[in-house]
Design an enzyme around this catalytic site. Structure first.
Site, PDB file in Angstrom:
ATOM      1  N   ASP A   1      64.439  78.811 -55.002  1.00 13.58           N
ATOM      2  CA  ASP A   1      63.227  78.012 -54.883  1.00 13.58           C
ATOM      3  C   ASP A   1      63.032  77.292 -56.227  1.00 13.58           C
ATOM      4  OD1 ASP A   1      60.684  77.107 -53.949  1.00 13.58           O
ATOM      5  OD2 ASP A   1      59.762  78.669 -55.171  1.00 13.58           O
TER       6      ASP A   1
ATOM      7  N   ASP B   1      59.592  83.393 -55.206  1.00 13.33           N
ATOM      8  CA  ASP B   1      58.467  84.065 -55.852  1.00 13.33           C
ATOM      9  C   ASP B   1      57.967  85.271 -55.070  1.00 13.33           C
ATOM     10  OD1 ASP B   1      57.116  82.970 -53.735  1.00 13.33           O
ATOM     11  OD2 ASP B   1      55.984  81.521 -54.900  1.00 13.33           O
TER      12      ASP B   1
END
Length: 709
Positions: free
Chosen positions: A404, A601
């Site tokens: 990401d 995350d």
């Protein structure tokens, strides 16, 4: 059937063979399910229906198998405790060595006094020494594990006595007990890796008493949420909490593996076990002792050790038929030469018994779990939390790593990258913009203020505060008139942007940066460009991964221009403007080709993390990250991905070294046994030696360093 979690510590369970025996025995009891035996931590966990099998039956079964049940945990998530170290003379296995050695010495002494009865003295010593081993073999057979190491020892020792080799039988039993004690010693070394984490949390804390301002010393385990503790310079922080007074640098190495202290001020989170380097802090406790970060890490590592890696499961399945097959081979060695070729029965019975001792599977069975336990322990100490042996194995086989962008490859907050002045100096433009943005909560405004503070700029005085134009700009009044900070579109609506400045803005935006314009009256004084910049170690991490032949790709929901700019800076591919379902589809596509790891995350990327072969969360020790994904980078560094893969590869290499040692030594000594070179005591010494070598090799992983990646 109503079941509840039951967990108990077990003393004397020091190898994978012990764990298998206990697991088999527990699975045969009614009302018992989900048995998880962790020999590394010395624990037994299961789901228990106490109406069908009371805990007392569990404890009696453990004792019958030769193990000592200790106090059960009050709950599966109770506060971890360091295993008490008993004096050496209370060590049951060491006592067994001393007793069997004394029996052998006594038999030797008596045989010197009365030589004609030498055989009987050694036979008596062997039989008496064999009783505890034979009892464990019998109880193991009753509990469903008939082909244990104790069974092989019992058969071999009795056979040796029957063919007149009682002296060797006695020596073999002494060496067997020595081997078991060495396994205990090695297991203790492996446990020390986790106990070192437990010991970093101080046992006491200085708690503020009510509103009096006085402090009292209390056990750290008694701290409750909301308590305020005083942590002086040089002290360890007793619990997770939030700084409510004071400033200091805190060494978070016990949690993150990073030795560089982190500056802490009011409002910052701190973790139990961290070291307060200088100033005094007052900390409000935010978690109980059983729920602090260190405790959760230890529980997760212990759970990971309970889960079996694919190689370990394969060897467990192999060992279930390996031992009976070895006994069959030993029987064939005994009967085929005499019956088929007229060889001497005594000679081939002896060689068959040696074959039986060499075939003990201990070294093979311990080869994988010992390495996995060491890998998990050293990872936890270095801020690499891996949730299971299967994850540790898979990491080393990953061919693609997908990242990401925001908060993973980047810092997760915009940074000022460029200041271009049209009127005056760059610092003056930044100072005026920071003054306008002084009280904003917008990330861009906060980034401008941080940049001005970092440069030590004196901000001009604002009269009457700032006013926001939602979605467009923010304005403030200075001594010389109004100024505002807004988007280029807003600036174009208010005034004419000079062609050179318009070109600069376009160029900056092409680099994936967000641009704001400072306007005073109708004049463009300058522009400020911001971007969520890559983490300092991200480019190096990408280079290291690609050098290992691992493909790297960015999967982000951000716009294509920004994605291309960041990806180009890091030397990787990018896939932009991906909604969660599109990101999930991309992970599935990559996974169809080869094992893939997803790094995110731990919150927004949950579907992709779950779909990947291995999901890795950037953690920083947060609650969500610890509970999400298959692995967590507690040090919050991109390079942690490289370290995870390197640790996995080191562990896989260690496993195959162990398997080679175990099988290689057995093959050599099997050949020498059939040729009549290996004696019984050499055979058991070879098996013990293989176990010690395999365990020592696995313990080498405890000295693994991230620099080895």
């Amino acid at each position: 059937m109503a079941t509840e979690a039951y967990k108990i510590r077990v003393e004397g369970m020091d190898c994978a063979s012990c764990a298998l025996k206990i697991e088999t025995a527990m699975q045969r009891l009614p009302g018992v399910a989900d048995v998880r035996v962790n020999y590394s931590a010395g624990t037994l966990a299961l789901q228990l229906d106490q109406d069908r099998t009371p805990p007392q039956i569990i404890e009696e079964q453990l004792r019958s198998l030769g193990y000592q049940p200790l106090a059960a945990a009050s709950s599966p998530n109770s506060v971890p405790a360091v295993r008490e170290r008993s004096p050496w003379w209370k060590d049951a296995k060491l006592r067994s060595i001393l007793i069997t050695a004394a029996m052998f010495v006594l038999a030797f002494a008596l045989s010197q006094i009365v030589p004609p009865h030498e055989r009987w003295f050694y036979s008596a010593a062997a039989v008496v020494s064999l009783i505890p081993i034979a009892r464990r073999a019998l109880m193991g057979a009753v509990a469903g594990a008939p082909f244990s190491i104790e069974t092989l020892m019992t058969v071999a020792a009795i056979g040796a006595v029957m063919i007149g080799e009682a002296e060797e039988a006695a020596v073999v039993i002494v060496l067997f007990n020595v081997g078991e004690w060495l396994e205990t010693f090695a297991a203790g070394r492996a446990r020390a890796g986790i106990e070192a984490l437990i010991e970093v949390v101080p046992r006491t804390a200085w708690r503020l008493r009510g509103g009096s301002g006085e402090v009292e010393e209390v056990p750290a385990a008694d701290l409750k949420i909301g308590d305020v503790v005083v942590v002086r310079a040089g002290d360890r922080i007793p619990s997770d909490g939030k700084v409510i007074e004071g400033r200091s640098d805190v060494n978070e190495a016990p949690i993150t593996g990073e030795s560089v202290p982190v500056a802490k001020a009011i409002g910052d989170q701190v973790y139990a076990g961290s070291i307060n380097a200088n100033g005094e802090l007052r900390i409000e406790t935010t978690s109980a002792a059983a729920d602090n970060t260190i405790a959760r890490i230890i529980h997760l590592v212990e759970q990971a050790q309970e889960s079996k890696a694919p190689t370990e499961r394969m060897i467990d399945r192999l060992s279930r038929w390996y031992t009976p097959a070895a006994m069959l081979v030993a029987l064939l060695v005994i009967i085929v030469p005499p019956l088929g070729f007229g060889e001497d029965w005594s000679t081939w019975i002896y060689r068959g018994l040696a074959t039986l001792l060499i075939a003990c599977p201990c070294a093979l069975v311990i080869s994988t779990p010992a390495a996995i336990a060491s890998g998990l322990a050293v990872g936890a100490r270095k801020g690499l939390l891996i949730k299971g042996g299967a994850v540790l194995e898979t990491l080393g086989k990953v061919k693609t790593v997908a990242f990401d962008k925001t908060g993973t490859l980047t810092l997760g907050q915009p940074q000022v990258t460029d200041v271009v002045a049209v009127v005056g100096q760059d610092d003056a433009v930044l100072a005026r913009a920071a003054a306008v943005e002084g009280n904003t909560s917008h990330p861009i405004g906060q980034a401008i203020v941080r940049a001005a503070k970092a440069r030590g700029l004196q901000l001009p005085v604002v009269f009457g505060g700032s006013q926001a134009v939602p979605g467009k700009a923010i304005s403030a009044r200075f001594k010389d008139g109004f100024a505002c900070v807004g988007s280029p579109r807003f600036a174009a609506e208010r005034t004419t942007i000079p062609p050179e400045l318009a070109t600069t803005i376009s160029s900056l935006e092409h680099e994936g940066k967000t641009v704001v314009v400072l306007i005073s009256g109708k004049t463009c004084e300058g522009v400020i460009a911001l971007r969520d910049e890559p983490r300092p170690d991200a480019a190096g991490a990408m280079q290291q991964l690609t050098s290992k032949g691992i493909a790297v790709v960015m999967l982000t929901g951000d716009n294509a221009r920004t994605a291309r700019a960041i990806a180009g800076q890091l030397g990787m591919e990018s896939r932009a403007e991906l909604l969660p379902d599109a990101k999930l589809a991309e992970i599935s596509r990559l996974k169809d080709v080869s094992p893939v790891a997803m790094v995110g995350d731990g919150i927004n990327d949950a579907p992709a993390l779950a779909a990947a072969s291995v999901g890795i969360a950037m953690g920083g020790g947060t609650d969500v990250a610890l509970e999400t994904a298959d692995a967590v980078l507690l040090n919050d560094r991109t390079r942690g991905v490289v370290e995870l893969i390197a640790l996995s590869q080191a562990t896989l290499g260690n496993i195959w070294q162990n398997i080679s040692i175990a099988l290689g030594l057995k093959a050599v000594f099997l050949a020498t046994s059939l040729l009549g070179v290996t004696t019984l005591w050499m055979a058991i010494l070879a098996d013990t030696g293989a176990t010690v070598l395999v365990t020592a090799n696995a313990l080498r992983l405890l000295r693994w360093r991230a620099s080895e990646s």
